[in-house]
Design an enzyme around this catalytic site. Structure first.
Site, PDB file in Angstrom:
ATOM      1  N   CYS B 167      41.498  91.209  63.353  1.00  0.00           N
ATOM      2  CA  CYS B 167      40.965  90.607  62.130  1.00  0.00           C
ATOM      3  C   CYS B 167      42.009  89.796  61.378  1.00  0.00           C
ATOM      4  O   CYS B 167      41.795  88.644  61.053  1.00  0.00           O
ATOM      5  CB  CYS B 167      40.389  91.678  61.219  1.00  0.00           C
ATOM      6  SG  CYS B 167      38.920  92.414  61.911  1.00  0.00           S
ATOM      7  N   HIS B 168      43.145  90.414  61.089  1.00  0.00           N
ATOM      8  CA  HIS B 168      44.132  89.704  60.287  1.00  0.00           C
ATOM      9  C   HIS B 168      45.525  89.797  60.882  1.00  0.00           C
ATOM     10  O   HIS B 168      46.519  89.588  60.192  1.00  0.00           O
ATOM     11  CB  HIS B 168      44.114  90.212  58.843  1.00  0.00           C
ATOM     12  CG  HIS B 168      42.748  90.199  58.244  1.00  0.00           C
ATOM     13  ND1 HIS B 168      41.942  91.296  58.223  1.00  0.00           N
ATOM     14  CD2 HIS B 168      42.016  89.199  57.719  1.00  0.00           C
ATOM     15  CE1 HIS B 168      40.767  90.982  57.673  1.00  0.00           C
ATOM     16  NE2 HIS B 168      40.793  89.717  57.374  1.00  0.00           N
TER      17      HIS B 168
END
Lengths: 413, 203
Positions: B167-168
């Site tokens: 995701c990040h």
């Protein structure tokens, strides 16, 4: 409001109006003096009201068929799509309606930025508008969770986890939001309840927004104060009503085009996979209208920092009436601000583009620069520009520039 | 339940303290004002007392509406899970669901254990020895939820051969410790115990 006192014609009308002045209200609304130079950027207020009503009506219908339970939500949405009469249409209108709603609200907000509509005496209209915008984002987010697809589930997980960044009580707040130790059935049911509530709160704020608007009256492209009513104004009905309706029809053609021909263009294929708490999709992104904020969140290399900066980017807008020190409203007479306005528009679009891409390498660098510029625009450029800028002299009335142009062309002949 | 009664009792005690203090302050004013023959101040006390009582009343009635959103009894009842680990091979991970969250159970290889143990604590963002994170060096049990914003990291990936969150972009090492990226802390270790050599009880 410098209108003449309204007295209904019929005896019954007078009897009723003296008890509940609805007729006075409707007379005020139709006779409301409006600047005669409003352009098409001003039609989005009406379009937004229409969007809200569409979302409420389609949402009401969808709620008759939707089941808010982790075991049935995904299937009930498919049931709406396949079995319910016109269910596919109603759901596509509702799902794409949110995108159209945000498209219109962004145009509406940037119009206010360009023509300085947030400045005195319209600060309260602006602040209520920002509250509506925030509520819209919350509502859209909760609505996105309801189909219980993979994107729904992970959007819910990531967004609620933003609150875990709060020092000390963060974890408790998140558990409280979830009603458990992960996003699960209690989360879904409460999101459904709140998703149903929020549009009515928005509706209430819209009433206040319009009420606050009707105190000073509309701003206009020239941005000068008008005498109301005067030669510079026209009554709302039929002039503005017809113009708004024409714009609405154009808007509806685009809306219908998306709903009928590319209804899934703005959604993610992953949301047609049922939610699975064991697997995160490899590339998760929010809906397009939240992408700039997502880019800002990821631009900061710290969890709490990212969350704080993201919320700051939203709340800074509330202070805009006081950050902008220029007395001149319309960018038409502010040659420098006009340039910075378009740079800001580009900056926000860049942020949106960065938000849709993975936070690595060049994307991350550009995202950071764009984030810094966003804040520089509001904190430095806006206040300084008000003092430094050489503005173009304002005309005496909104008819003046038009008439003097005509006079010039006539004399040339 | 108990906590709500504690809160309620605290509020009531605070109310009485507040009432007493306001009485002391207001009665001082009454004495001061008696010279000027003004006696209206006594009513101020009644106003303050009524507002305070009203505020407590609202607070007490709102509390159930807030607390109902916390985990309910049926959610809390699912707090433990027993897992059979006899079929897990060296270098493999199984993922089980505990309290709605994935839990990774990995039988680590010799190299992974060496890697994890040889890291200097100064290099770590959230310093923790590998020995503090496991009960048996071979078995790494941890909640498979990224401490950034809650995604599930992917195994055998990332710059440190541990886990990588798509995701990040947070990288975790073979002990599940955060090494690079926005996550603030190491992957959480749940409460667990070895029931016997082949069974783990989580929770």
């Amino acid at each position: 409001m410098s209108e003449k006192k309204f007295i209904p014609k019929s005896k019954f009308g007078q009897w009723f109006d003296s008890r509940l002045p609805l007729l006075t209200l409707s007379h005020h609304l139709s006779d409301y003096p409006t600047p005669k130079n409003l352009n098409y950027w001003w039609t989005f207020g009406g379009i937004l009201t229409f969007c809200l009503i569409v979302q409420i009506v389609t949402g009401l219908v969808l709620a008759m068929h939707y089941v808010a339970h982790v075991d049935h939500a995904f299937e009930s949405v498919e049931h709406i799509m396949r079995d319910v009469n016109y269910g596919w249409l109603i759901r596509y209108v509702h799902a794409n309606g949110s995108s159209m709603f945000f498209l219109a609200v962004y145009i509406h907000i940037f119009r206010a930025l360009f023509y300085g509509s947030y400045k005195s005496p319209r600060e309260i209209i602006w602040i209520i508008g920002m509250l509506i915008y925030i509520l819209m984002m919350v509502t859209a987010f909760m609505g996105y969770v309801l189909p219980w697809g993979q994107m729904s589930f992970w959007a819910a997980t990531v967004i609620t986890n933003l609150f875990s960044a709060i020092p000390l009580i963060g974890e408790n707040v998140v558990t409280w939001l979830w009603g458990g130790y992960a996003v699960d059935n209690p989360t879904l049911t409460r999101f459904y309840s709140l998703h149903y509530l929020m549009p009515f709160l928005i509706f209430g704020l819209v009433v206040l927004h319009i009420w606050a608007l009707h105190i000073p009256g509309n701003n206009n492209p020239v941005g000068i104060d008008l005498k109301k009513p005067s030669k510079d104004t026209v009554p709302f009905s039929p002039y503005i009503v017809v113009k708004d309706l024409y714009a609405l029809i154009i808007f509806l053609i685009i809306f219908a085009g998306i709903v009928f021909f590319v209804p899934n263009i703005l959604s993610h294929p992953d949301n047609y996979i049922k939610a699975n708490p064991m697997v995160t999709p490899t590339h998760i992104v929010p809906e397009w209208y939240l992408l700039p904020f997502y880019a800002i969140l990821r631009a900061v290399p710290s969890k709490l920092g990212g969350v704080v900066v993201m919320f700051a980017s939203l709340f800074i807008l509330m202070f805009l009436p006081w950050l902008d020190t220029s007395k001149i409203r319309s960018a038409v007479f502010r040659p420098l601000y006009k340039v910075f306005f378009w740079i800001l528009v580009t900056d926000v679009i860049i942020l949106g583009y960065i938000g849709a891409n993975p936070p690595e390498g060049l994307y991350l660098l550009v995202g950071r620069i764009a984030t810094i510029y966003y804040f520089v625009h509001f904190i430095l450029i806006m206040p300084i520009l008000g003092f430094k800028e050489k503005t173009i002299p304002l005309p005496i009335s909104i008819s003046d520039p038009v008439l003097s142009n005509q006079a010039r062309t006539i004399s040339k002949r | 339940m108990n906590s709500s009664y504690t809160i309620l009792a605290t509020i009531i005690v605070l109310l009485f303290v507040f009432l007493y203090l306001s009485w002391v302050i207001v009665s001082n004013k009454i004495i001061d004002n008696e010279n000027n023959k003004k006696i209206g101040k006594r009513r101020d006390f009644l106003f303050t007392a009524s507002y305070a009582l009203g505020a407590v009343g609202v607070g007490v009635s709102v509390w159930p509406l807030i607390d109902q959103m916390n985990p309910d009894a049926s959610v809390k009842a699912l707090a433990t899970t027993e897992v059979d680990i006899s079929k897990v091979e060296q270098g493999k991970t199984i993922t089980v669901l505990w309290r709605g969250k994935p839990v990774f159970i990995r039988k680590r290889t010799k190299e992974e254990i060496n890697d994890a143990q040889s890291v200097k604590l100064e290099e770590l963002k959230d310093p923790q020895k590998d020995q503090e994170r496991v009960k048996k060096a071979e078995w790494l049990v941890m909640v498979g939820v990224c401490t950034h914003l809650g995604c599930v990291p992917l195994g055998n990936k990332g710059d440190f051969n541990g886990w990588f969150c798509p995701c990040h972009g947070s990288h975790y090492d073979t002990s599940g410790r955060i090494r690079k990226g926005p996550a603030p802390t190491n992957l959480e270790i749940p409460r667990y115990e070895f029931v016997d050599n082949n069974t783990i009880k989580i929770g």
